[in-house]
Design a protein around this motif. Structure first.
Motif, PDB file in Angstrom:
ATOM      1  N   GLY A 276       0.838  -1.183   0.000  1.00  0.00           N
ATOM      2  CA  GLY A 276       0.000   0.000   0.000  1.00  0.00           C
ATOM      3  C   GLY A 276       0.878   1.239   0.000  1.00  0.00           C
TER       4      GLY A 276
ATOM      5  N   PHE B 263       1.929   2.956   2.372  1.00  0.00           N
ATOM      6  CA  PHE B 263       2.748   3.170   3.567  1.00  0.00           C
ATOM      7  C   PHE B 263       3.986   2.282   3.656  1.00  0.00           C
ATOM      8  CE2 PHE B 263      -1.529   4.485   4.458  1.00  0.00           C
ATOM      9  CZ  PHE B 263      -1.334   5.775   4.932  1.00  0.00           C
TER      10      PHE B 263
ATOM     11  N   THR C 143       4.063  -6.659  10.093  1.00  0.00           N
ATOM     12  CA  THR C 143       2.782  -6.049  10.465  1.00  0.00           C
ATOM     13  C   THR C 143       2.150  -6.854  11.592  1.00  0.00           C
ATOM     14  OG1 THR C 143       1.584  -7.354   8.850  1.00  0.00           O
ATOM     15  CG2 THR C 143       2.386  -5.222   8.105  1.00  0.00           C
TER      16      THR C 143
ATOM     17  N   SER D 133      -7.235  -7.384   4.627  1.00  0.00           N
ATOM     18  CA  SER D 133      -7.629  -6.463   3.549  1.00  0.00           C
ATOM     19  C   SER D 133      -8.676  -7.148   2.655  1.00  0.00           C
ATOM     20  CB  SER D 133      -6.418  -6.004   2.733  1.00  0.00           C
ATOM     21  OG  SER D 133      -5.721  -7.110   2.254  1.00  0.00           O
TER      22      SER D 133
ATOM     23  N   ASP E 105      -7.239   7.964   5.067  1.00  0.00           N
ATOM     24  CA  ASP E 105      -7.041   6.735   4.278  1.00  0.00           C
ATOM     25  C   ASP E 105      -7.069   5.520   5.189  1.00  0.00           C
ATOM     26  OD1 ASP E 105      -6.635   8.085   1.913  1.00  0.00           O
ATOM     27  OD2 ASP E 105      -4.486   8.360   2.328  1.00  0.00           O
TER      28      ASP E 105
ATOM     29  N   VAL F 286      -5.884   2.217   6.561  1.00  0.00           N
ATOM     30  CA  VAL F 286      -4.586   1.541   6.537  1.00  0.00           C
ATOM     31  C   VAL F 286      -4.814   0.110   7.020  1.00  0.00           C
ATOM     32  CG1 VAL F 286      -2.195   1.628   7.331  1.00  0.00           C
ATOM     33  CG2 VAL F 286      -3.498   3.731   7.090  1.00  0.00           C
TER      34      VAL F 286
ATOM     35  N   LYS G   8       3.639  11.460   3.281  1.00  0.00           N
ATOM     36  CA  LYS G   8       3.639  10.049   3.643  1.00  0.00           C
ATOM     37  C   LYS G   8       3.914   9.880   5.139  1.00  0.00           C
ATOM     38  CE  LYS G   8       5.849   5.827   2.163  1.00  0.00           C
ATOM     39  NZ  LYS G   8       6.876   5.240   1.330  1.00  0.00           N
TER      40      LYS G   8
END
Ligand SMILES: Nc1nc2c(ncn2[C@@H]2O[C@H](COP(=O)(O)OP(=O)(O)OP(=O)(O)O)[C@@H](O)[C@H]2O)c(=O)[nH]1
Length: 681
Positions: free
Chosen positions: A401, A403, A436, A468, A574, A576, A667
């Motif tokens: 994505g 990030f 993550t 996601s 946005d 995330v 960002k």
């Protein structure tokens, strides 16, 4: 009766006289000819199993002590914990093997004992399975101060299921607060099969009971079975690792035949086809003692290493079988019977995360490192897809994505496993990775919906390990989550706190069993997502550190319906996904607030404002803000700009405001700390 110390109060009080001071086994080198062709009757394959920290590595080192050059009188020389992560943290994460030569005083025969030092932490239990699959005996250790703990029961059950003959041992009897008599009685009561008199009392620190233990092993553990009588080579790949100089090194168990240097071999694995496999020339074989000790030949039923000139780690993952090239065709027919253990990729992971290099350009290096690490870590499940890919290399990653750069989806066995993975990538390969926040997998069952009918060909039930892919607001669906059987053992005075914690974590079917005068055991069926994160920490803090726990996937009924929703985390509007998470409907808002708060503390400040929001069930449930750096544009070199000129000051402030507005789309940098805030919620 064997020479095990008789367990009486009198014997315990003069214990140091009862134990022989040092094992009498000779050093390994003079026995070189023996190590290359021992009679199977004089081989013993054993694995040391126990709860975490009960002294497996120390005892293993002590058993090896006479033949190692580390002529050091301390037990904690850590001969088998050689990874830097193991030395750093004082825990075993990787099972290691070593061969010990022992001359029995009773029979005067020389024995070759191949021992595995296994990890105690539940996250590395795949390693324990791997070892128990190749041994006939298990030395089960009980800490003389702590006695039976939750993980002890679980490793006992694993060993029992495989028909492994167990030798019970008490460790750390030198400790002042040890209660050998009490613990031996409790062990005998809990398992119902060990006579208290038979339990060998040892201290790795004081070098006590080592000779007795070696005698018990050769007496009680059966020699390996001769399974194939045709003398053809069949070697099971038990483990393998990658060395820069030598390539892949395989740890082997010779089920039959003989492996010699110079032999031409192939590795049979599920995927390969006859005639298409690479063949390799055996460059070096030997035993681990615990360092590599070249013997040039390995015989039937021996365990040892082989270097066969292989560079690609994927070709020799555990579970494969090495056979002679000239016998490949014949062995191909037996293939189905030869695969003893699960193949790579069937790791049965319980947690999933994506892993990204800290610098986007490091993707290919990270892939190569992960591939090598996965060879040596059975619990990792890496999805490597061929094709273009984020880094331009062989493996295609998942997108990170806006990030994060490209990454890999990886399955893990637990939170400690994730931490160890990150550290090993850094220590062993110099790769810094971001992981993550890991999630369990969910089963989504789509229900008929007039608003959004299911597209043709789309399955009704989907397994989701990447949130996601969580269904959108218009879908009608039910969620099922993975369940574990959890076992907690603790002194009975903490019963109330433990029950409260289990209930808070949505545990059900709770049962309590009295183990002895002091210890109770609590069992419950619990959602894995509630256990895998910080259950252990909370359990320890509510029982003053006395409780131990163990959790196993509920094989019979692994999933259960639950009222869960996705809590989306938004940064400057946005969504995330790498920070979003799944929560029970009742606590979604609460956990959303907590994550926002934590992110506010850990997200690095930027020149622009970062708005953090949590959204659950279609509404914003929490918000917080990371304020931007504030530069005082009215001061330059310590002096006020423009003196008393107000219009100049106003102009400067307006210019700053416009600049910030422009940067608002900048960002946000996500750090490991940001992902960790989602884990603990
Ligand atoms: N006093 C005393 N301490 C011991 C003895 N054996 C081990 N210890 C200590 O107990 C701790 C754990 O020992 P380890 O040998 O690492 O335990 P382990 O079971 O291998 O640990 P994991 O593999 O991580 O589960 C260390 O601090 C050791 O120094 C012993 O005989 N006496």
């Amino acid at each position: 009766m064997h020479n095990v110390i008789k367990l009486t109060r009198a014997s315990l009080s003069k214990s140091s006289r009862c134990f022989s001071s040092k094992p009498s086994s000779p050093p390994l080198s003079p026995l070189l000819p023996f190590t290359s062709s021992p009679s199977p009757l004089r081989i013993r394959n054993i694995c040391l199993i126990a709860h975490i920290d009960h002294g497996k590595s120390s005892l293993s080192s002590r058993l090896l002590h006479p033949q190692t050059e580390a002529a050091n009188d301390r037990e904690d020389i850590g001969l088998l914990d050689t990874l830097s992560v193991e030395m750093d943290r004082g825990i075993t994460v990787k099972a290691t093997t070593a061969s010990v030569i022992h001359t029995s005083k009773k029979t005067n025969e020389i024995y070759l004992i191949n021992l595995f030092d296994s990890p105690g932490h539940v996250d590395f239990s795949k390693e324990v399975d791997r070892c128990l699959d190749v041994v006939e005996g298990g030395v089960i250790l009980f800490d003389a101060c702590q006695g039976v703990q939750a993980q002890t029961v679980s490793v006992y059950e694993k060993a029992r299921k495989r028909g492994v003959k167990m030798v019970p041992v008490l460790t750390k009897v030198d400790m002042e607060n040890s209660k050998p008599l009490e613990i031996c009685l409790s062990v005998s009561e809990v398992f119902g099969e060990f006579d208290p008199d038979e339990i060998v009392l040892t201290s790795a620190r004081e070098n006590l009971g080592i000779e007795e233990l070696l005698e018990e092993i050769v007496e009680k553990v059966p020699p390996p079975e001769v399974k194939f009588g045709d003398g053809k080579l069949r070697c099971r790949v038990v483990d393998s690792w990658y060395e820069v100089q030598r390539g892949v090194v395989c740890l082997l168990k010779l089920e039959s035949g003989q492996l010699k240097e110079g032999d031409r071999v192939v590795v049979l694995k599920g995927g390969g086809e006859e005639g298409q496999r690479d063949s390799f020339s055996v460059q070096e074989v030997g035993v681990m003692a615990p360092n590599r000790f070249r013997t040039k030949v390995l015989d039937e039923n021996m365990m040892g290493y082989a270097i066969i000139g292989m560079r690609n780690p994927r070709q020799a993952s555990p579970g494969g079988v090495i056979v002679l090239h000239k016998e490949e065709k014949e062995m191909e027919k037996e293939k189905d019977d030869l695969f003893f253990t699960k193949e790579e990729g069937e790791g049965g992971s319980v947690l999933y995360a994506s892993v990204h290099p800290k610098e986007e350009s490091g993707f290919d290096d990270m892939v190569a490192a992960v591939e090598r690490l996965a060879l040596n870590d059975l619990g990792l499940e890496v999805s490597m897809q061929k094709g273009g890919g984020g880094g331009g290399g062989e493996a295609a990653g998942v997108g990170g994505g806006p990030f994060l750069g490209p990454g890999l989806r990886i399955g893990f066995q637990g939170m400690l496993h994730v931490e160890i993975f990150r550290q090993r990538l850094m220590d062993e390969f110099g790769v810094e990775a971001l992981v993550t926040s890991p999630k369990v997998k969910y089963e989504i069952k789509y229900l008929p919906s007039a608003k959004k009918p299911r597209a043709e060909g789309k399955p009704e039930i989907e397994i989701i390990e990447d949130i996601s892919n969580w269904p959108g607001g218009e879908d009608k669906f039910e969620v099922r989550e993975p369940m574990v059987n959890c076992r907690v053992m603790a002194p009975h005075e903490y019963a109330g706190a433990i029950m409260e914690l289990i209930t808070k974590r949505r545990g059900g079917s709770m049962e309590t069993k009295v183990i002895d005068d002091n210890i109770w055991m609590f069992t419950a069926r619990m959602p894995w997502a509630e256990v895998v994160t910080d259950f252990h920490d909370e359990l320890k803090s509510s029982t003053a550190g006395f409780a131990s726990y163990d959790a196993q996937i509920d094989e019979e009924n692994p999933m259960e319906k639950a009222n869960l929703c996705k809590v989306e985390i938004l940064l400057n509007g946005d969504v995330v996904d790498v920070l979003s998470f799944i929560a029970h409907n009742d606590v979604a808002a609460l956990q959303g607030r907590s994550v926002c708060k934590k992110l506010e503390e850990v997200l690095p400040r930027q020149q622009f404002k970062i708005a953090i929001q949590a959204k659950a069930q279609n509404r914003i449930v929490a918000r917080s803000t990371v304020q931007p750096y504030r530069k005082d544009v009215l001061v330059k070199s310590g002096k006020m700009v423009g003196g008393g000129d107000m219009s100049r000051k106003k102009k400067l402030l307006e210019k700053q405001k416009a600049g910030k507005k422009k940067m608002a789309g900048g960002k946000v940098v996500l750090s490991q700390a940001a992902f960790n805030s989602v884990i603990t919620k």
